[in-house]
Design a protein around this motif. Structure first.
Motif, mmCIF file in Angstrom:
data_model
loop_
_atom_site.group_PDB
_atom_site.id
_atom_site.type_symbol
_atom_site.label_atom_id
_atom_site.label_comp_id
_atom_site.label_asym_id
_atom_site.label_seq_id
_atom_site.Cartn_x
_atom_site.Cartn_y
_atom_site.Cartn_z
ATOM 1 N N GLN A 149 -9.313 7.504 3.774
ATOM 2 C CA GLN A 149 -10.427 7.157 4.648
ATOM 3 C C GLN A 149 -11.048 8.372 5.320
ATOM 4 N N ARG A 200 0.829 -1.204 0.000
ATOM 5 C CA ARG A 200 0.000 0.000 0.000
ATOM 6 C C ARG A 200 0.865 1.256 0.000
ATOM 7 N N PRO A 222 -7.308 -3.130 7.285
ATOM 8 C CA PRO A 222 -5.907 -3.532 7.108
ATOM 9 C C PRO A 222 -5.618 -4.930 7.626
ATOM 10 N N TYR A 264 -11.162 -0.926 3.203
ATOM 11 C CA TYR A 264 -9.906 -0.361 3.703
ATOM 12 C C TYR A 264 -9.418 -1.057 4.983
ATOM 13 N N TYR A 309 -14.131 0.684 8.263
ATOM 14 C CA TYR A 309 -13.216 0.470 7.145
ATOM 15 C C TYR A 309 -13.572 -0.758 6.308
ATOM 16 N N SER A 311 -4.121 7.433 1.898
ATOM 17 C CA SER A 311 -5.010 7.175 3.038
ATOM 18 C C SER A 311 -6.244 8.069 2.917
ATOM 19 N N GLU A 364 -6.431 12.698 -0.983
ATOM 20 C CA GLU A 364 -5.285 11.944 -0.484
ATOM 21 C C GLU A 364 -5.408 10.471 -0.916
ATOM 22 N N GLY A 421 -1.169 3.603 -1.641
ATOM 23 C CA GLY A 421 -2.562 3.434 -1.279
ATOM 24 C C GLY A 421 -3.092 2.079 -1.713
#
Length: 313
Positions: free
Chosen positions: A240, A102, A119, A117, A250, A238, A235, A105
């Motif tokens: 989110q 990532r 992780p 999103y 997420y 990230s 962005e 991203g």
């Protein structure tokens, strides 16, 4: 753009041991201000298996683990001098390339469609090291006494300085056995290259690439693509927060829908291809401008590995 999290460089306890981490990369001026040529830009989306010019100077995961074990062995021997049994805990076995998936991203459409999103799917938290109880004297041996002067930056310098404290009839090193073990492995002599030198060059190249006009244009194209689908985000690494998500959502339906569009827009803007090519160019320039120091760093790495082998690392 928010800064990219630095690739994990597991130099055991080194963050607390180094007082300066200058990369000694180009110090500004005309060359630093000029954007490097990049040639043909490939179309790409996947970040799996990315390689960079500075990789050849980086410490591999296997080498890093050997050096950690060597440092732990030196620290243990140091503690024995003061009458204590202590094992310096090793860091979690994390790949130094784990963050590359990532780096620019979210870029995997399958992951986006399944997890959004969220992780580290399926990852287990690292085991916590066993708690080792030390007396006040043991802590003094491990960490050293309070010392207001400049910290020694090599083992040679450490041996020449007096911390003002003794235990078991022996001088406690400045920074204790932790610092002595670090300097033994990473900076035995004056003039050693900063253990984080290569990492700092990589971070410098990434930071410069983020401000490069070609990457800025690609990010704007990605953002415009997201806006066409009703998402306001600036962005790409990230997004989110821009998307109104929080860690609890997420992996939810809203996040998955946004993540799928995020990846699709990165592909449309060729964000990965452009950014990777630009960052590679900055790394090449850093190598050219720091060739002598990089060669010294590689020589010193080989010396460390020989030391580690002798210590059973």
């Amino acid at each position: 753009m928010r800064p990219l999290a630095a690739r994990a460089t597991v130099l055991l306890l080194s963050a607390a041991l180094l007082t300066a981490c200058s990369s000694e990369s180009d110090g500004g001026g005309e060359d630093a201000a000029r954007e490097p040529a990049i040639g043909t830009v490939p179309r790409m989306l996947s970040t799996a298996g990315l390689s960079f010019p500075l990789d050849g100077y980086e410490t591999t995961d296997d080498q890093r683990r050997k050096l950690e074990r060597a440092q732990a062995r030196v620290a243990g021997d140091c503690m024995k001098r003061f009458g204590f049994t202590y094992e310096l805990p090793l860091g979690a076995a994390v790949s130094s390339r784990s963050g590359d998936s990532r780096r620019y991203g979210l870029t995997d459409a399958t992951i986006a469609a399944r997890y959004g999103y969220a992780p580290n799917q399926g990852a287990r938290p690292p085991a916590k090291p066993a708690v080792q109880t030390l007396s006040a004297a043991g802590k003094l041996a491990l960490n050293g006494p309070e010392y207001k002067g400049p910290q020694p930056m090599s083992l040679e310098e450490s041996k020449a300085k007096d911390s003002g404290k003794t235990l078991n009839g022996q001088k406690v090193p400045i920074g204790g056995c932790v610092r002595e073990s670090f300097l033994t492995v990473y900076a035995p002599k004056k003039g050693a290259v900063d253990a984080l030198f290569v990492t700092n060059l990589s971070m410098d190249a990434n930071a410069r690439s983020r401000e490069d006009s070609r990457v800025v244009a690609a990010v704007k194209a990605w953002s415009a693509c997201m806006a066409e689908k009703g998402y306001k985000a600036d962005e790409p690494v990230s997004p989110q927060s821009d998307l109104g998500l929080d860690p609890n959502t997420y992996g939810g339906p809203k996040a998955i829908a946004a993540a799928r569009q995020d990846v699709a827009c990165k592909e449309k803007a060729n964000l990965v291809g452009i950014w990777y090519t630009v960052e590679t160019a900055y790394q090449k320039r850093n190598i050219e401008q720091n060739a002598e120091t990089l060669n010294q760093a590689k020589t010193e790495l080989n010396e460390r590995l020989k030391l580690a082998a002798g210590l059973g690392g």
